[in-house]
Design an enzyme around this catalytic site. Structure first.
Site, PDB file in Angstrom:
ATOM      1  N   ASP A   1       0.862  -1.187   0.000  1.00  0.00           N
ATOM      2  CA  ASP A   1       0.000   0.000   0.000  1.00  0.00           C
ATOM      3  C   ASP A   1       0.896   1.234   0.000  1.00  0.00           C
ATOM      4  O   ASP A   1       2.072   1.167   0.383  1.00  0.00           O
ATOM      5  CB  ASP A   1      -0.904   0.022   1.240  1.00  0.00           C
ATOM      6  CG  ASP A   1      -1.836   1.231   1.237  1.00  0.00           C
ATOM      7  OD1 ASP A   1      -2.477   1.460   0.190  1.00  0.00           O
ATOM      8  OD2 ASP A   1      -1.904   1.952   2.244  1.00  0.00           O
ATOM      9  N   SER A   2       0.313   2.349  -0.404  1.00  0.00           N
ATOM     10  CA  SER A   2       1.060   3.604  -0.371  1.00  0.00           C
ATOM     11  C   SER A   2       1.341   4.047   1.065  1.00  0.00           C
ATOM     12  O   SER A   2       2.157   4.923   1.290  1.00  0.00           O
ATOM     13  CB  SER A   2       0.275   4.690  -1.102  1.00  0.00           C
ATOM     14  OG  SER A   2      -0.953   4.906  -0.446  1.00  0.00           O
TER      15      SER A   2
ATOM     16  N   CYS B   1      -4.065  -0.686  -2.469  1.00  0.00           N
ATOM     17  CA  CYS B   1      -4.081   0.754  -2.728  1.00  0.00           C
ATOM     18  C   CYS B   1      -4.814   0.973  -4.041  1.00  0.00           C
ATOM     19  O   CYS B   1      -4.507   0.329  -5.049  1.00  0.00           O
ATOM     20  CB  CYS B   1      -2.633   1.242  -2.840  1.00  0.00           C
ATOM     21  SG  CYS B   1      -2.449   2.907  -3.497  1.00  0.00           S
ATOM     22  N   ASN B   2      -5.790   1.878  -4.028  1.00  0.00           N
ATOM     23  CA  ASN B   2      -6.604   2.088  -5.229  1.00  0.00           C
ATOM     24  C   ASN B   2      -5.797   2.641  -6.396  1.00  0.00           C
ATOM     25  O   ASN B   2      -5.939   2.183  -7.525  1.00  0.00           O
ATOM     26  CB  ASN B   2      -7.769   3.024  -4.907  1.00  0.00           C
ATOM     27  CG  ASN B   2      -8.892   2.302  -4.201  1.00  0.00           C
ATOM     28  OD1 ASN B   2      -9.736   1.698  -4.844  1.00  0.00           O
ATOM     29  ND2 ASN B   2      -8.883   2.323  -2.887  1.00  0.00           N
ATOM     30  N   THR B   3      -4.940   3.628  -6.114  1.00  0.00           N
ATOM     31  CA  THR B   3      -4.172   4.239  -7.188  1.00  0.00           C
ATOM     32  C   THR B   3      -3.232   3.220  -7.824  1.00  0.00           C
ATOM     33  O   THR B   3      -3.157   3.089  -9.051  1.00  0.00           O
ATOM     34  CB  THR B   3      -3.346   5.422  -6.644  1.00  0.00           C
ATOM     35  OG1 THR B   3      -4.190   6.218  -5.811  1.00  0.00           O
ATOM     36  CG2 THR B   3      -2.808   6.265  -7.763  1.00  0.00           C
TER      37      THR B   3
ATOM     38  N   GLU C   1      -5.697  10.260   8.695  1.00  0.00           N
ATOM     39  CA  GLU C   1      -4.267  10.247   9.032  1.00  0.00           C
ATOM     40  C   GLU C   1      -4.006  11.038  10.312  1.00  0.00           C
ATOM     41  O   GLU C   1      -3.048  10.781  11.032  1.00  0.00           O
ATOM     42  CB  GLU C   1      -3.427  10.821   7.874  1.00  0.00           C
ATOM     43  CG  GLU C   1      -3.400   9.956   6.616  1.00  0.00           C
ATOM     44  CD  GLU C   1      -2.391   8.809   6.679  1.00  0.00           C
ATOM     45  OE1 GLU C   1      -1.577   8.791   7.615  1.00  0.00           O
ATOM     46  OE2 GLU C   1      -2.444   7.925   5.803  1.00  0.00           O
TER      47      GLU C   1
ATOM     48  N   CYS D   1     -11.583   3.697  -1.253  1.00  0.00           N
ATOM     49  CA  CYS D   1     -10.289   4.083  -0.695  1.00  0.00           C
ATOM     50  C   CYS D   1     -10.123   3.256   0.571  1.00  0.00           C
ATOM     51  O   CYS D   1     -11.058   3.150   1.370  1.00  0.00           O
ATOM     52  CB  CYS D   1     -10.283   5.573  -0.374  1.00  0.00           C
ATOM     53  SG  CYS D   1      -8.814   6.099   0.568  1.00  0.00           S
ATOM     54  N   THR D   2      -8.940   2.679   0.737  1.00  0.00           N
ATOM     55  CA  THR D   2      -8.757   1.768   1.873  1.00  0.00           C
ATOM     56  C   THR D   2      -8.655   2.493   3.219  1.00  0.00           C
ATOM     57  O   THR D   2      -8.633   1.860   4.263  1.00  0.00           O
ATOM     58  CB  THR D   2      -7.536   0.844   1.642  1.00  0.00           C
ATOM     59  OG1 THR D   2      -6.413   1.630   1.227  1.00  0.00           O
ATOM     60  CG2 THR D   2      -7.841  -0.178   0.571  1.00  0.00           C
ATOM     61  N   HIS D   3      -8.591   3.826   3.199  1.00  0.00           N
ATOM     62  CA  HIS D   3      -8.671   4.572   4.468  1.00  0.00           C
ATOM     63  C   HIS D   3     -10.119   4.612   4.997  1.00  0.00           C
ATOM     64  O   HIS D   3     -10.339   4.725   6.201  1.00  0.00           O
ATOM     65  CB  HIS D   3      -8.228   6.028   4.273  1.00  0.00           C
ATOM     66  CG  HIS D   3      -6.754   6.225   4.280  1.00  0.00           C
ATOM     67  ND1 HIS D   3      -5.971   5.970   3.184  1.00  0.00           N
ATOM     68  CD2 HIS D   3      -5.909   6.673   5.252  1.00  0.00           C
ATOM     69  CE1 HIS D   3      -4.710   6.267   3.473  1.00  0.00           C
ATOM     70  NE2 HIS D   3      -4.647   6.682   4.720  1.00  0.00           N
TER      71      HIS D   3
END
Lengths: 270, 270
Positions: free
Chosen positions: A9-10, A72-74, A151, A184-186
């Site tokens: 993931d990013s 990660c989506n991107t 975050e 989005c994984t967040h």
């Protein structure tokens, strides 16, 4: 098969996928790499995202992983096809599992997608949804404030309620969708606030849960599920500040202290 | 890939899987074969079930199917591994998708399974559940009256309520499970009555819905999803009386008259 599942993931968003993998596949070991140092990937060029993603893959491959999850989506949007073609192991991303679950749950054929600006601009979810069901209607909405909010550890309370309510207003006012993909994984970290805001009539889909579900499907289909009763071991790596990463990981795993005990977190140089 | 998905069942129960495939994969064509003449498979020997299943497979293979769905619990229990090893196309059954969904949904780790006597005796669901999560607790219950009831077209009303209430009494009294797998493809036809009886606190899982979901996962993973906007065509075959088969098919597809229009039903000699 005693090999681990690799997860990249990013940054920390993919931890929601890791958490679901540990819940739905409790016998499997994970090796996670979060590129916190260079997060977020959303605003970066395709070439840059590809390069960073390959660097993560090349860090994990020598660790003999049996499958790769792009959490990660991107990174999924830009590298899934390439990685599936070039790696000798199964690779899955986070976009198609969420899209497929939405097609299963929607009854009016009208699906909402929320994500970062990059993900929404890529139209990856709309493409995936229409690939399965050509006449599905898709309402997409970028929610650029959600990732910074998460975050900062703001997951509930008045401020979270306000930001989520303001962000989702356009979708709520249209009042068309019966299913909403958290693209989005967040976002699974604020799913309760999102569900409360959008209303009980809308099924909210966590792409993290769905990706874990499909990882289980693909592993079993390839006869690679962990068998026996060996206790899994989990290794988590971050390219960034290890203190912040530990704190966020503790937050995500707070409800499952036992699982967190089995996690080791290290700094990765890639 | 313009090939169809092949679906086999001992009779009409697998139509609930076919219906879900048409809903979740609206671009795909199906070729369905129900062995109504020799239904039910439940009480038959393993050797006989294997022979009948291979006869169905050999009827469908020359029709150039790209994937095979075994939409019958008994046939899945006895032939899935063999067919996966020997056929050149992906093969999935109905047991693992239901088990996997249950692991995803349960929060207390206590899962119920209902099915025919044969399926419950085989312990196929308990085995599949424990294969994924070793410490899951499983309460299994045979409901031998449900299939005859459904085959007679009794799907709701006082008689259905009574039979379902009496059958599920042991599970309801124990009051342990938070998730219940419908381990027979007939049961989704009485899911409302089952949900009402067992209570809203229990998540009821249709193995038909979940099998369609995993068919979508596997097809897309193999890059074999139908693309383009061609209208799918569906062919349904029965080895038994075509009049009864048409009547039951109409019943199952009643809510989607459009889909039913695209179905052709023929007698099959296998």
């Amino acid at each position: 098969m005693n090999q681990a599942i690799g997860v990249i993931d990013s940054g920390v968003g993919g931890l929601t996928v890791a958490h679901e993998l540990m819940r739905q596949l409790p016998g499997e070991s994970l090796i996670y790499l979060g590129d916190t140092l260079r997060c977020p990937y959303g605003p970066r060029s395709e070439a840059e995202v590809k390069r960073f993603t390959w660097e993560m893959v090349n860090f994990l491959l020598p660790k003999d992983i049996k499958m790769l999850v792009i959490a990660c989506n991107t990174a999924t949007a830009f590298t899934l096809t390439e990685l599936q073609e070039q790696l000798p192991i199964p690779v899955i991303g986070v976009i198609k599992p969420g899209a497929r679950a939405a097609i299963k749950y929607t009854t009016n054929g009208h699906v909402g997608v929320i994500g970062t600006e990059g993900t929404i601009r890529s139209e990856a979810y709309a493409t995936a949804l229409k690939h399965i069901k050509a006449d599905v209607r898709v309402n997409s909405l970028a929610c650029p404030l959600f990732v910074p909010m998460v975050e900062q550890g703001v997951l509930s309370g008045e401020r979270a309620d306000h930001i989520v309510a303001q962000s989702l207003k356009p979708l709520k006012e249209q009042n068309h969708i019966d299913t909403l993909i958290l693209g989005c994984t967040h976002y699974p970290l604020i799913i309760d606030t999102i569900q409360k805001t959008i209303g009980d009539q809308v099924t909210v889909i966590s792409s993290s849960e769905e990706t874990a579900r499909e990882t289980s499907t693909i592993l079993e289909f390839h006869n690679q599920l962990q068998t026996g009763v060996a206790t899994p071991t989990h290794q988590f790596y971050t390219t960034g500040d290890i203190g912040i990463f530990v704190k966020i990981t503790e937050g995500i795993f707070k409800a499952s202290a036992d699982q967190f005990q089995s996690v080791s977190i290290k700094r990765a140089i890639i």
